[in-house]
Design an enzyme around this catalytic site. Structure first.
Site, PDB file in Angstrom:
ATOM      1  N   LYS A   1       0.840  -1.205   0.000  1.00  0.00           N
ATOM      2  CA  LYS A   1       0.000   0.000   0.000  1.00  0.00           C
ATOM      3  C   LYS A   1       0.879   1.261   0.000  1.00  0.00           C
ATOM      4  O   LYS A   1       0.688   2.165  -0.811  1.00  0.00           O
ATOM      5  CB  LYS A   1      -0.918   0.009   1.227  1.00  0.00           C
ATOM      6  CG  LYS A   1      -1.855   1.193   1.245  1.00  0.00           C
ATOM      7  CD  LYS A   1      -2.603   1.319   2.541  1.00  0.00           C
ATOM      8  CE  LYS A   1      -1.746   2.006   3.587  1.00  0.00           C
ATOM      9  NZ  LYS A   1      -2.413   2.278   4.844  1.00  0.00           N
TER      10      LYS A   1
ATOM     11  N   ASP B   1      -6.167   0.212   0.735  1.00  0.00           N
ATOM     12  CA  ASP B   1      -6.292   0.314   2.191  1.00  0.00           C
ATOM     13  C   ASP B   1      -7.649  -0.267   2.592  1.00  0.00           C
ATOM     14  O   ASP B   1      -8.337  -0.873   1.768  1.00  0.00           O
ATOM     15  CB  ASP B   1      -6.137   1.769   2.651  1.00  0.00           C
ATOM     16  CG  ASP B   1      -7.300   2.628   2.185  1.00  0.00           C
ATOM     17  OD1 ASP B   1      -8.168   2.126   1.439  1.00  0.00           O
ATOM     18  OD2 ASP B   1      -7.357   3.804   2.584  1.00  0.00           O
TER      19      ASP B   1
END
Ligand code: SF4
Length: 205
Positions: free
Chosen positions: A111, A129
């Site tokens: 991420k 996320d």
């Protein structure tokens, strides 16, 4: 891609590419904390140490004090100092612009690396996320249990030209409408396309 376009129009944002080093460190700071805490910590850190070489030379105790509002500050300070050192010593002060090398840095997962590619280098990636994971699975774009799998399914399902918009758009949509506990389906612009919503309706009959 009608649904994605609707969401980009309503929740997407025009943004400019930012300093990759600041994007990287700020994203490490943002792990497991709220945006307001991240802002406080990054403002304090970059106010004192604006560049990679400054952070690399800073004492870990000092970094800890500055980033305390972001939580988990022992681990984050260690990672931030080490990341800065590697960037200065191995990459001549320049943050690497590819997933492979970014993932080798301490405290950097897919991420964080994806956010650096998108926001720091304007390169296509889909950082996933909790919001992106939840919304994608509700809409039916993915059918997975983990953000990693969701990223894989999204990159297979969505045209590359939209990748850079996905994170910001779905994060904002997830914070304003498709909330974790009580999604506001009644005011959702894409409810007629949503798997979760259709199943909920069927369940109500
Ligand atoms: Fe989320 Fe509800 Fe919209 Fe589906 S209909 S995307 S669950 S807000």
């Amino acid at each position: 891609m009608r649904v994605l376009k609707i969401l980009i129009d309503k929740f997407g944002e025009d943004w400019k590419t930012k300093d990759p080093f600041k994007v990287l460190i700020t994203t490490i700071l943002s792990q497991r904390t709220k945006d307001a805490n991240t802002r406080k910590a990054s403002k304090a850190l970059f106010g004192e140490y604006p560049k990679g070489e400054d952070v690399a030379k800073a004492g870990t105790d000092d970094i800890e004090k500055l980033i305390r509002p972001a939580g988990f500050y022992h681990v984050k300070a260690r990672n931030i100092k080490e990341v800065s050192r590697i960037i200065v010593e191995k990459y001549g002060g320049k943050v690497p612009d590819n997933m492979k090398e970014l993932l080798e840095l301490p405290g950097v997962g897919r991420k964080t690396a994806g956010i650096v590619l998108v926001a720091g280098f304007d390169k296509p990636a889909i950082p996933v996320d909790v919001h992106v994971h939840r919304v994608s699975n509700r809409l039916g774009w993915a059918d997975t249990k983990t953000p990693e799998k969701t990223e894989q399914e999204l990159t297979e399902a969505l045209p590359k030209k939209y990748w850079k918009d996905v994170n910001l758009t779905l994060v904002r949509f997830g914070q304003k409408v498709c909330l974790s506990r009580k999604p506001k389906c009644g005011e959702c612009p894409v409810s007629s396309y949503c798997h979760y919503y259709k199943n909920k309706k069927v369940g109500e009959k």
